[in-house]
Design a protein around this motif. Structure first.
Motif, PDB file in Angstrom:
ATOM      1  N   TYR A 190      49.394  41.395  34.075  1.00 13.99           N
ATOM      2  CA  TYR A 190      50.245  40.450  34.894  1.00 13.99           C
ATOM      3  C   TYR A 190      51.158  40.738  35.984  1.00 13.99           C
ATOM      4  CZ  TYR A 190      47.079  37.314  32.557  1.00 13.99           C
ATOM      5  OH  TYR A 190      46.129  36.713  32.104  1.00 13.99           O
ATOM      6  N   SER A 191      51.552  42.283  35.736  1.00 10.48           N
ATOM      7  CA  SER A 191      52.772  42.524  36.639  1.00 10.48           C
ATOM      8  C   SER A 191      52.433  42.293  38.309  1.00 10.48           C
ATOM      9  CB  SER A 191      52.872  44.225  36.295  1.00 10.48           C
ATOM     10  OG  SER A 191      51.679  44.742  36.706  1.00 10.48           O
ATOM     11  N   VAL A 247      50.801  39.958  39.461  1.00 10.63           N
ATOM     12  CA  VAL A 247      50.571  38.527  39.785  1.00 10.63           C
ATOM     13  C   VAL A 247      51.775  38.008  39.657  1.00 10.63           C
ATOM     14  CG1 VAL A 247      49.325  36.560  38.925  1.00 10.63           C
ATOM     15  CG2 VAL A 247      48.344  38.351  38.530  1.00 10.63           C
ATOM     16  N   THR A 255      55.004  43.560  43.898  1.00 13.82           N
ATOM     17  CA  THR A 255      54.595  45.098  43.526  1.00 13.82           C
ATOM     18  C   THR A 255      54.170  45.690  44.850  1.00 13.82           C
ATOM     19  OG1 THR A 255      52.558  44.445  42.413  1.00 13.82           O
ATOM     20  CG2 THR A 255      54.379  44.697  41.017  1.00 13.82           C
ATOM     21  N   HIS A 272      51.622  47.702  44.140  1.00 11.59           N
ATOM     22  CA  HIS A 272      50.362  47.778  44.015  1.00 11.59           C
ATOM     23  C   HIS A 272      49.466  46.476  44.148  1.00 11.59           C
ATOM     24  CE1 HIS A 272      46.859  48.389  41.090  1.00 11.59           C
ATOM     25  NE2 HIS A 272      46.944  49.317  41.050  1.00 11.59           N
ATOM     26  N   GLN A 273      48.263  46.642  44.804  1.00  8.49           N
ATOM     27  CA  GLN A 273      47.869  45.379  45.015  1.00  8.49           C
ATOM     28  C   GLN A 273      47.281  44.599  43.939  1.00  8.49           C
ATOM     29  OE1 GLN A 273      46.735  48.366  45.434  1.00  8.49           O
ATOM     30  NE2 GLN A 273      44.707  48.666  44.496  1.00  8.49           N
ATOM     31  N   GLY A 274      46.781  43.331  44.126  1.00  5.21           N
ATOM     32  CA  GLY A 274      46.509  42.389  43.037  1.00  5.21           C
ATOM     33  C   GLY A 274      45.353  42.774  42.468  1.00  5.21           C
ATOM     34  N   GLN A 275      44.775  42.174  41.405  1.00  5.20           N
ATOM     35  CA  GLN A 275      43.531  42.600  40.859  1.00  5.20           C
ATOM     36  C   GLN A 275      42.255  42.256  41.360  1.00  5.20           C
ATOM     37  OE1 GLN A 275      43.516  40.625  37.165  1.00  5.20           O
ATOM     38  NE2 GLN A 275      42.630  38.675  38.145  1.00  5.20           N
ATOM     39  N   SER A 276      41.430  43.132  41.498  1.00  8.79           N
ATOM     40  CA  SER A 276      39.997  42.872  42.316  1.00  8.79           C
ATOM     41  C   SER A 276      39.163  42.042  41.545  1.00  8.79           C
ATOM     42  CB  SER A 276      39.531  44.107  42.989  1.00  8.79           C
ATOM     43  OG  SER A 276      40.584  44.866  43.805  1.00  8.79           O
TER      44      SER A 276
END
Lengths: 272, 144
Positions: A205-206, A208, A212, A214-218
């Motif tokens: 959840y980092s 979300v 960050t 880093h992009q969100g989850q795909s």
């Protein structure tokens, strides 16, 4: 008198318990019937022997198909071009780095509750491949980050929590080793295995909950934001690397059990 | 209760406590663990100009202008609620585009603008072939 299970090497007490358990194979009241069936080491070995090459070769073939398709059969990304292809390695590595700790925690839990020696052996067998995949995730992520974000490394929430998981793996390996060396019964590493689970939701959840880089989850439960034409090889590499991981764990478990058998025999011969 | 059941309950409670701790950490660290300020975060209380901070958001469409010296650019970072004008001198990352994400390292000026020393490109979680992106995403690089 010094504890005799020093002779059992790095696997220590769980192996001694396992050997003793061979005399009376009975684990009453195991909650899950299938766990109960597998709890029998002889039955486990009988199942693991053919399963190891099966997992290994299926895993290698699926991963190779996935890598080949990911390199040649998919279109480049609209923004990143060909750089995006590293995701066919990076995503399975991240998944196994985390799933490896998940499995380690489940096995530790089972060992703490049912005191089943095979569970302790399974937890230890998962630590090294898990650490390797976590490292692979960090390395491929770094290589991916340079051309896309413009940096090899940043202390962002996702990257830092994944690095922590890698360190926790290393700590677990050292702790399990130290515990076995001083003749512990494997309870301390098992507690550590459960405590380390705290990182899994943080990593997940980092992206979300925090800002960050880093992009969100795909890929989520509801679908994926990767175009279908680019997504399909990922299923091959994901399942392939997972089977490969399972094969390594089975190999390590069988090697640990075999080693114990050999050492016990030597001990018996020396005593005779 | 058998010892086995006691251990099950105990270990289960420990696991619950761990997930609770992890949820608390995630929410409590929200500000500390943030990699950058979004423009809306700093409305009304600008960070100290002497402090090095990061500003993140989207590069506003049509906002990028290149200065006469060829290496200085000005653009606007927005998060939909607020926006901050940014000045940067140097080489931009390949993925730096209008309408795309960016994280700028630098400091705020007294006038509310931001001077960036480094730019990092931030991309989103969508991946697709160029044909599919089509007009939805402009992929041209910045014109000199």
């Amino acid at each position: 008198m010094a504890p005799a299970y020093h002779n059992y090497g790095a696997w220590g007490e769980p192996a001694r318990l396992w050997l003793e358990s061979r005399a009376s194979i009975d684990y009453p009241g195991c909650a899950v019937p299938i766990l109960h069936a597998l709890a029998n080491p002889a039955r486990f070995l009988k199942l693991a022997r053919p399963l190891t090459p099966l997992c290994f070769w299926c895993g290698v073939v699926l991963a190779l198909i996935g890598c080949w398709a990911g390199l040649t059969r998919t279109p480049p990304d609209y923004l990143q071009g060909d750089t995006v292809r590293i995701l066919y390695i990076h995503v399975p590595a991240a998944w196994l780095g985390m799933a490896g700790w998940g499995g380690l925690a489940v096995a530790s839990f089972a060992y703490l509750v049912w005191r089943h020696p095979l569970a302790a052996i399974a937890a230890r067998a998962m630590a090294v491949p898990g650490a390797l995949f976590a490292a692979l995730c960090l390395v491929t992520g770094s290589i991916w980050g340079r051309p896309t974000w413009g940096t090899w490394w940043q202390w962002d929430g996702r990257l830092t929590s994944m690095l922590l998981l890698f360190f926790v793996y290393i700590a677990y390996i050292a702790l399990a080793r130290a515990d076995a060396d001083r003749g512990g019964d494997g309870r301390i590493p098992a507690v550590f295995g459960i405590a380390g689970t705290v990182l899994l939701p943080v990593i997940r959840y980092s992206v979300v909950w925090w800002h960050t880089l880093h992009q969100g989850q795909s890929i989520g439960l509801t679908g994926s934001t990767i175009a279908p034409s680019m997504l399909w090889p990922l299923w091959f590499t994901l399942s392939g690397f997972t089977l490969f991981f399972a094969a390594i764990v089975l190999m390590r478990m069988r090697a640990a059990l075999g080693l114990q058998k050999a050492e016990a025999r030597m001990r018996r011969m020396a005593a005779a | 209760m058998k010892p086995k059941h006691q251990r099950f309950v105990l270990a289960g409670l420990a696991l619950l406590a761990i997930f609770g701790a992890s949820a608390l950490a995630l929410s409590a660290l929200r500000d500390e663990a943030a990699f950058f300020y979004a423009p809306a975060d700093i409305v009304g209380h600008l960070p100290d100009p002497n402090r090095s901070v990061r500003l993140g958001g989207m590069v506003k469409q049509g906002s990028v202008e290149r200065q006469g010296d060829g290496v200085t650019i000005r653009f606007v970072v927005t998060d939909g609620k607020a926006s901050v004008p940014v000045r940067f001198t140097g080489v931009t990352p390949d993925l730096f585009r209008e309408g795309s994400g960016v994280v700028a390292e630098g400091h705020f000026r007294a006038d509310g603008g931001f001077t960036a020393d480094t730019l990092l490109a931030k991309h989103d979680e969508r991946y697709m072939p160029p044909q599919m992106a089509g007009k939805m995403h402009k992929t041209e690089s910045l014109k000199p």
